[in-house]
Design an enzyme around this catalytic site. Sequence first.
Site, PDB file in Angstrom:
ATOM      1  N   ARG A 112     -62.584  25.388 -65.641  1.00  8.51           N
ATOM      2  CA  ARG A 112     -63.644  24.925 -66.492  1.00  8.51           C
ATOM      3  C   ARG A 112     -63.571  23.562 -66.652  1.00  8.51           C
ATOM      4  NH1 ARG A 112     -65.655  30.033 -68.493  1.00  8.51           N
ATOM      5  NH2 ARG A 112     -63.792  31.544 -68.618  1.00  8.51           N
TER       6      ARG A 112
ATOM      7  N   ASP B 117     -78.664  19.604 -58.103  1.00  5.36           N
ATOM      8  CA  ASP B 117     -79.989  19.173 -57.430  1.00  5.36           C
ATOM      9  C   ASP B 117     -81.041  19.162 -58.112  1.00  5.36           C
ATOM     10  OD1 ASP B 117     -78.109  18.038 -55.248  1.00  5.36           O
ATOM     11  OD2 ASP B 117     -78.764  19.731 -53.855  1.00  5.36           O
TER      12      ASP B 117
ATOM     13  N   HIS C 237     -69.760  24.741 -63.418  1.00  2.00           N
ATOM     14  CA  HIS C 237     -68.561  24.418 -62.566  1.00  2.00           C
ATOM     15  C   HIS C 237     -68.596  24.456 -61.081  1.00  2.00           C
ATOM     16  CE1 HIS C 237     -67.155  24.676 -66.653  1.00  2.00           C
ATOM     17  NE2 HIS C 237     -67.243  26.184 -66.819  1.00  2.00           N
TER      18      HIS C 237
ATOM     19  N   GLU D 267     -76.315  18.167 -71.615  1.00  2.00           N
ATOM     20  CA  GLU D 267     -75.609  19.464 -71.263  1.00  2.00           C
ATOM     21  C   GLU D 267     -74.954  19.994 -72.373  1.00  2.00           C
ATOM     22  OE1 GLU D 267     -72.620  18.412 -68.269  1.00  2.00           O
ATOM     23  OE2 GLU D 267     -71.504  20.277 -68.199  1.00  2.00           O
TER      24      GLU D 267
ATOM     25  N   ASN E  46     -77.419  24.873 -71.114  1.00  2.00           N
ATOM     26  CA  ASN E  46     -76.143  25.424 -70.987  1.00  2.00           C
ATOM     27  C   ASN E  46     -76.257  26.343 -69.897  1.00  2.00           C
ATOM     28  OD1 ASN E  46     -73.685  26.880 -71.270  1.00  2.00           O
ATOM     29  ND2 ASN E  46     -73.377  27.030 -73.316  1.00  2.00           N
TER      30      ASN E  46
ATOM     31  N   ARG F 274     -59.847  24.184 -71.952  1.00  2.00           N
ATOM     32  CA  ARG F 274     -59.627  25.685 -71.410  1.00  2.00           C
ATOM     33  C   ARG F 274     -58.978  25.895 -70.131  1.00  2.00           C
ATOM     34  NH1 ARG F 274     -64.917  28.698 -72.496  1.00  2.00           N
ATOM     35  NH2 ARG F 274     -63.688  30.457 -71.925  1.00  2.00           N
TER      36      ARG F 274
ATOM     37  N   HIS G  69     -72.036  22.686 -74.084  1.00  2.00           N
ATOM     38  CA  HIS G  69     -71.250  23.822 -73.971  1.00  2.00           C
ATOM     39  C   HIS G  69     -70.730  24.281 -75.325  1.00  2.00           C
ATOM     40  CE1 HIS G  69     -71.173  23.629 -69.755  1.00  2.00           C
ATOM     41  NE2 HIS G  69     -71.211  22.117 -70.112  1.00  2.00           N
TER      42      HIS G  69
ATOM     43  N   ARG H  38     -69.412  38.482 -76.749  1.00  2.00           N
ATOM     44  CA  ARG H  38     -68.681  38.025 -75.738  1.00  2.00           C
ATOM     45  C   ARG H  38     -67.481  37.181 -76.443  1.00  2.00           C
ATOM     46  NH1 ARG H  38     -70.540  33.306 -71.465  1.00  2.00           N
ATOM     47  NH2 ARG H  38     -68.546  33.277 -70.291  1.00  2.00           N
TER      48      ARG H  38
ATOM     49  N   SER I 105     -68.153  25.890 -76.094  1.00  2.00           N
ATOM     50  CA  SER I 105     -66.522  25.751 -76.167  1.00  2.00           C
ATOM     51  C   SER I 105     -66.049  24.435 -75.636  1.00  2.00           C
ATOM     52  CB  SER I 105     -65.863  26.789 -75.411  1.00  2.00           C
ATOM     53  OG  SER I 105     -66.042  26.752 -74.154  1.00  2.00           O
TER      54      SER I 105
ATOM     55  N   TYR J 116     -66.466  31.871 -78.569  1.00  2.00           N
ATOM     56  CA  TYR J 116     -67.842  31.581 -78.680  1.00  2.00           C
ATOM     57  C   TYR J 116     -68.705  31.601 -79.908  1.00  2.00           C
ATOM     58  CZ  TYR J 116     -67.409  31.297 -73.443  1.00  2.00           C
ATOM     59  OH  TYR J 116     -66.848  31.030 -72.272  1.00  2.00           O
TER      60      TYR J 116
ATOM     61  N   PRO K 274     -76.219  32.173 -66.958  1.00  2.00           N
ATOM     62  CA  PRO K 274     -75.119  33.754 -67.127  1.00  2.00           C
ATOM     63  C   PRO K 274     -74.326  33.771 -68.179  1.00  2.00           C
ATOM     64  CG  PRO K 274     -75.343  32.634 -64.686  1.00  2.00           C
ATOM     65  CD  PRO K 274     -75.790  31.587 -65.823  1.00  2.00           C
ATOM     66  N   ASN K 275     -74.349  35.077 -68.731  1.00  2.00           N
ATOM     67  CA  ASN K 275     -73.722  35.728 -69.726  1.00  2.00           C
ATOM     68  C   ASN K 275     -73.795  35.210 -71.170  1.00  2.00           C
ATOM     69  OD1 ASN K 275     -72.211  37.164 -67.892  1.00  2.00           O
ATOM     70  ND2 ASN K 275     -71.332  35.459 -67.047  1.00  2.00           N
TER      71      ASN K 275
ATOM     72  N   ALA L  74     -71.169  29.627 -66.592  1.00  2.00           N
ATOM     73  CA  ALA L  74     -70.024  29.072 -65.137  1.00  2.00           C
ATOM     74  C   ALA L  74     -70.766  28.267 -64.008  1.00  2.00           C
ATOM     75  CB  ALA L  74     -69.375  30.434 -64.924  1.00  2.00           C
TER      76      ALA L  74
HETATM   77  C1  DQA Z   1     -69.818  27.666 -71.379  1.00  2.00           C
HETATM   78  C2  DQA Z   1     -68.488  27.437 -70.837  1.00  2.00           C
HETATM   79  C3  DQA Z   1     -68.298  28.010 -69.611  1.00  2.00           C
HETATM   80  O1  DQA Z   1     -67.197  27.719 -68.591  1.00  2.00           O
HETATM   81  C4  DQA Z   1     -68.667  29.426 -69.529  1.00  2.00           C
HETATM   82  O2  DQA Z   1     -68.804  30.139 -68.294  1.00  2.00           O
HETATM   83  C5  DQA Z   1     -69.871  29.856 -70.169  1.00  2.00           C
HETATM   84  C6  DQA Z   1     -70.015  29.104 -71.298  1.00  2.00           C
HETATM   85  C7  DQA Z   1     -69.877  27.420 -73.093  1.00  2.00           C
HETATM   86  O3  DQA Z   1     -70.808  27.194 -73.675  1.00  2.00           O
HETATM   87  O4  DQA Z   1     -68.746  26.880 -73.579  1.00  2.00           O
HETATM   88  O5  DQA Z   1     -70.574  30.975 -69.846  1.00  2.00           O
HETATM   89  O6  DQA Z   1     -70.961  26.918 -70.942  1.00  2.00           O
END
Ligand code: DQA
Length: 146
Positions: free
Chosen positions: A107, A83, A76, A94, A70, A103, A96, A17, A98, A22, A9-10, A73
């Site tokens: 997070r 699973d 978290h 994994e 990635n 943060r 990220h 954003r 950031s 980012y 998401p996002n 959110a």
């Molecule tokens: C993220 C960090 C997450 O906390 C956040 O919700 C994201 C991006 C990152 O790539 O730094 O959507 O996964």
Amino acid sequence: MRILIANGPNLSQLGHRAPDVYGTATMADIVAAVRRVHDDIDDFITESEGELITRLHRARTDGTAAVVINAGALTHYSYALRDAIELIDLPTVEVHLSQIAARETFRHGSVISAVVDVTITGAGAYGYELAVLAARHLVAARHGAR
Ligand code: DQA
């Protein structure tokens, strides 16, 4: 070897954003940069937890050798995602953009970290290239090449 880059998401909103957190590259820019170095990338992006899990299930049987994820959110709090990563049993990295440990407190924890092989945080867009390199190494290690 097919390596799946899966984004949650996002992450579709990168570029717009929080560029101070980012960066200004879009996810299309990031995947294109990875593809300039690696020619065996599949990519998937969704806003939906269920679609992300369904794509991971497919990775178990579609010839995917490793996963770079990635989860945004979902990282978290999604035990369902945790699973799914565990059950597909593929080498998984994994990533990220950031440095999540620096943060907001919510997070700091990742519920998926315990079921992935490598975690890369805080390297920005370049983290995806590092993650693919790590994924390759993991595949080679699993098949006894090192
Ligand atoms: C993220 C960090 C997450 O906390 C956040 O919700 C994201 C991006 C990152 O790539 O730094 O959507 O996964």
